[in-house]
Design a protein around this motif. Structure first.
Motif, PDB file in Angstrom:
ATOM      1  N   HIS A   1     -20.152  10.883  35.195  1.00 18.98           N
ATOM      2  CA  HIS A   1     -21.669  10.805  34.109  1.00 18.98           C
ATOM      3  C   HIS A   1     -21.052  10.503  32.709  1.00 18.98           C
ATOM      4  N   ASP A   2     -22.269  10.552  31.910  1.00 15.44           N
ATOM      5  CA  ASP A   2     -21.770  10.342  30.663  1.00 15.44           C
ATOM      6  C   ASP A   2     -21.044  11.375  29.875  1.00 15.44           C
ATOM      7  N   VAL A   3     -20.075  11.189  29.384  1.00 14.33           N
ATOM      8  CA  VAL A   3     -19.162  12.237  28.587  1.00 14.33           C
ATOM      9  C   VAL A   3     -19.067  12.021  27.294  1.00 14.33           C
ATOM     10  N   THR A   4     -18.666  13.245  26.487  1.00 16.54           N
ATOM     11  CA  THR A   4     -18.345  12.887  25.016  1.00 16.54           C
ATOM     12  C   THR A   4     -16.774  12.324  24.863  1.00 16.54           C
ATOM     13  N   HIS A   5     -16.786  11.662  23.897  1.00 20.03           N
ATOM     14  CA  HIS A   5     -15.226  11.269  23.661  1.00 20.03           C
ATOM     15  C   HIS A   5     -14.691  12.232  22.372  1.00 20.03           C
ATOM     16  N   PHE A   6     -15.491  12.908  21.653  1.00 16.53           N
ATOM     17  CA  PHE A   6     -14.872  13.699  20.736  1.00 16.53           C
ATOM     18  C   PHE A   6     -15.339  15.054  20.609  1.00 16.53           C
TER      19      PHE A   6
ATOM     20  N   GLU B   1     -22.367   6.024  20.296  1.00 13.34           N
ATOM     21  CA  GLU B   1     -21.320   6.097  19.406  1.00 13.34           C
ATOM     22  C   GLU B   1     -20.478   7.527  20.043  1.00 13.34           C
ATOM     23  N   HIS B   2     -19.252   7.313  20.385  1.00  8.25           N
ATOM     24  CA  HIS B   2     -18.252   8.348  20.667  1.00  8.25           C
ATOM     25  C   HIS B   2     -18.946   8.865  22.213  1.00  8.25           C
ATOM     26  N   VAL B   3     -19.325   8.178  22.862  1.00 10.69           N
ATOM     27  CA  VAL B   3     -19.751   8.469  24.285  1.00 10.69           C
ATOM     28  C   VAL B   3     -19.092   7.564  25.190  1.00 10.69           C
ATOM     29  N   ILE B   4     -18.459   8.077  26.362  1.00 12.47           N
ATOM     30  CA  ILE B   4     -17.793   7.464  27.518  1.00 12.47           C
ATOM     31  C   ILE B   4     -18.928   7.208  28.624  1.00 12.47           C
ATOM     32  N   LYS B   5     -19.513   5.904  28.771  1.00  9.47           N
ATOM     33  CA  LYS B   5     -20.501   5.859  29.990  1.00  9.47           C
ATOM     34  C   LYS B   5     -19.845   6.303  31.348  1.00  9.47           C
ATOM     35  N   ALA B   6     -20.643   6.488  32.176  1.00  2.72           N
ATOM     36  CA  ALA B   6     -20.462   6.767  33.657  1.00  2.72           C
ATOM     37  C   ALA B   6     -19.884   5.368  34.169  1.00  2.72           C
ATOM     38  N   GLY B   7     -18.939   5.404  34.800  1.00  2.00           N
ATOM     39  CA  GLY B   7     -18.501   4.163  35.570  1.00  2.00           C
ATOM     40  C   GLY B   7     -17.733   3.260  34.697  1.00  2.00           C
ATOM     41  N   SER B   8     -17.562   3.735  33.391  1.00  2.00           N
ATOM     42  CA  SER B   8     -16.843   2.545  32.478  1.00  2.00           C
ATOM     43  C   SER B   8     -15.477   2.597  32.783  1.00  2.00           C
ATOM     44  N   ASP B   9     -14.952   3.473  33.438  1.00  2.00           N
ATOM     45  CA  ASP B   9     -13.235   3.537  33.600  1.00  2.00           C
ATOM     46  C   ASP B   9     -13.063   2.682  35.021  1.00  2.00           C
ATOM     47  N   VAL B  10     -13.794   3.320  35.954  1.00  2.00           N
ATOM     48  CA  VAL B  10     -13.600   3.019  37.487  1.00  2.00           C
ATOM     49  C   VAL B  10     -15.194   2.959  38.002  1.00  2.00           C
ATOM     50  N   LYS B  11     -15.474   1.908  38.529  1.00  2.00           N
ATOM     51  CA  LYS B  11     -16.767   2.081  39.367  1.00  2.00           C
ATOM     52  C   LYS B  11     -16.645   2.208  40.920  1.00  2.00           C
ATOM     53  N   ARG B  12     -17.535   2.927  41.392  1.00  2.00           N
ATOM     54  CA  ARG B  12     -17.607   3.258  42.948  1.00  2.00           C
ATOM     55  C   ARG B  12     -17.480   2.077  43.701  1.00  2.00           C
ATOM     56  N   GLY B  13     -16.655   2.127  44.595  1.00  2.00           N
ATOM     57  CA  GLY B  13     -16.141   0.717  45.543  1.00  2.00           C
ATOM     58  C   GLY B  13     -15.282  -0.090  44.965  1.00  2.00           C
ATOM     59  N   GLU B  14     -14.808   0.275  43.950  1.00  2.00           N
ATOM     60  CA  GLU B  14     -13.727  -0.752  43.199  1.00  2.00           C
ATOM     61  C   GLU B  14     -12.481  -0.513  43.884  1.00  2.00           C
ATOM     62  N   VAL B  15     -11.611  -1.418  44.430  1.00  2.00           N
ATOM     63  CA  VAL B  15     -10.161  -1.379  44.894  1.00  2.00           C
ATOM     64  C   VAL B  15      -9.331  -1.427  43.672  1.00  2.00           C
ATOM     65  N   ILE B  16      -8.813   0.161  43.463  1.00  2.00           N
ATOM     66  CA  ILE B  16      -8.077   0.340  42.120  1.00  2.00           C
ATOM     67  C   ILE B  16      -6.557   0.329  42.260  1.00  2.00           C
TER      68      ILE B  16
END
Length: 414
Positions: A56-61, A142-157
């Motif tokens: 989910h969207d989370v705060t960066h600071f 600004e200063h928000v980390i969006k849901a799925g911005s690091d890894v997306k569901r279904g992605e081969v990591i």
């Protein structure tokens, strides 16, 4: 009676490794292990993300989550006041909701409140009597980390055949993995051959030599991902060698012998291996120095590596042959451990024979931002040379000299 005939014939390192890849081509098997025990294990399947990261969207600071539309016109001369509705932390189980004219205090990693789309850092916040004064506009996102911005569901990591690192384990926990499928670690039996050897390291009698090579090779096996099994010392007796190697083949996936592999009157290992089963010795002799007496055999489906007894030769033979056998049995495809690019610090005249690859152990220092390497010259029996070395360089056949400043690949010896 064990035959004393040798099939000693030098082949190139590349040909030897092609033979190994053909005969030892399949991993041993698959097992499930807990994430807590998975460090440096080799994945037996691709890892596919089961969720978005973050979910989910989370705060960066640390700061105040707000609606950026509320502070679009904020400035030092015309600050905007927002009512502070409450506080949220990463442990807060669900997102709060803010309406127009409200803000929520948040710490790093907290849920972003519903309707919020930006964060004012705590360093820029002015709080008076339950209200937040905002003196500049905050941009959407600004200063928000969006849901799925690091890894997306279904992605081969992570790919099958990768060796798991510490940072991989962190990500696996975020992806919802408590266990992973990995290839089984090969059991490697290490047998030391020689009447002169002793394991009494504190009281070495005349005519005896500490069996330190076994400790070194066992440590290399563990480094490469195998399970080392020190089978002890065997005398220079062909029947005794045959018995111990035969027992090791019953309990181990790979057998490594140390010494007894040259062409002297007490070098019985090759003859023993040829009597233990087919196909026996596959090659004996490599065009690399040190390490040219290294050999490889198969008894049924079990590989056996014959290492020479002089220290430098033992190391090189292991690195070129035994390490490759173990890595193939582990199913290792993706290896993050690459050689270092270093510059040779002095002109180097390579030792003979010219038609062989030559291996030199190197001392490495950082000088004015460059990695420089100095060769450590000496006979193959000198144990202090690899101790003082950071690693080794393999020089191609045909080379006679390496000019100062040449860029070479150095393999760390850890």
């Amino acid at each position: 009676m064990v035959s004393l005939r040798w099939s000693f014939k030098y082949i190139s390192v590349e040909e030897a490794q092609r033979i190994i890849d053909k005969l030892v081509s399949q991993p041993l098997g698959v097992e499930d292990v807990d994430i807590s025990s998975a460090y440096r294990r080799v994945l037996a399947e691709d890892v596919v993300s089961r969720v978005d990261v973050p979910t989910h969207d989370v705060t960066h600071f640390d700061g105040y989550a707000l609606r950026t539309s509320d502070v679009r016109g904020a400035s030092p001369s015309s600050p905007v006041k927002l009512r502070i509705k409450g506080r949220a932390y990463p442990s807060t189980p669900r997102p709060d909701v803010i309406d127009a004219g409200e803000a929520l205090y948040v710490t790093t990693g907290s849920w972003l409140p519903v309707n919020a789309d930006g964060v004012l850092p705590v360093e820029a916040a002015i709080v008076r009597e339950g209200y937040l004064e905002v003196k500049y506009a905050v941009k959407p996102g600004e200063h928000v980390i969006k849901a799925g911005s690091d890894v997306k569901r279904g992605e081969v990591i992570l790919r099958r055949g990768s060796r798991l690192r510490g940072q991989d384990l962190t990500l696996l926990t975020l992806l919802g993995y408590g266990k992973v499928k990995v290839y089984r670690r090969p059991k490697v039996g290490v047998i030391s051959v020689g009447d002169e050897l002793t394991e009494d390291y504190e009281h070495v009698e005349p005519g005896k030599t500490p069996n330190g090579h076994a400790l070194m090779i066992c440590s290399f096996v563990e480094r490469d991902g195998g399970v080392s099994m020190n089978m002890g010392i065997v005398r220079d007796d062909p029947e005794e060698i045959k018995e111990v190697v035969g027992k090791a083949l019953e309990s181990c996936d790979v057998v490594v012998t140390i010494s007894g592999a040259s062409k002297g009157e007490k070098d019985y290992v090759e003859g023993v291996l040829n009597e233990l089963g087919e196909p026996g010795v596959v090659f004996h002799g490599l065009k690399i120095k040190p390490g040219r007496q290294t050999g490889f055999a198969m008894v049924g489906s079990k590989p056996i590596v014959m290492l020479p007894g002089l220290c430098h030769s033992t190391i090189v033979g292991y690195q070129v042959v035994a390490s490759r056998v173990i890595r193939n049995m582990l199913g290792l495809v993706v290896d993050h451990e690459k050689p270092l690019k270093v510059k040779v610090a002095v002109d180097v005249k390579l030792p003979q024979p010219k038609g062989f690859k030559r291996v030199l152990f190197m001392r490495v220092e950082s000088v004015e931002g460059e990695l420089l390497a100095w060769p450590l010259m000496g006979e193959s029996a000198l144990v202090s040379i690899p101790v003082r070395a950071y690693g080794y360089v393999v020089f191609s056949e045909g080379l006679e000299e390496v000019p100062k400043g040449s860029l070479v690949d150095l393999y760390p010896l850890m």
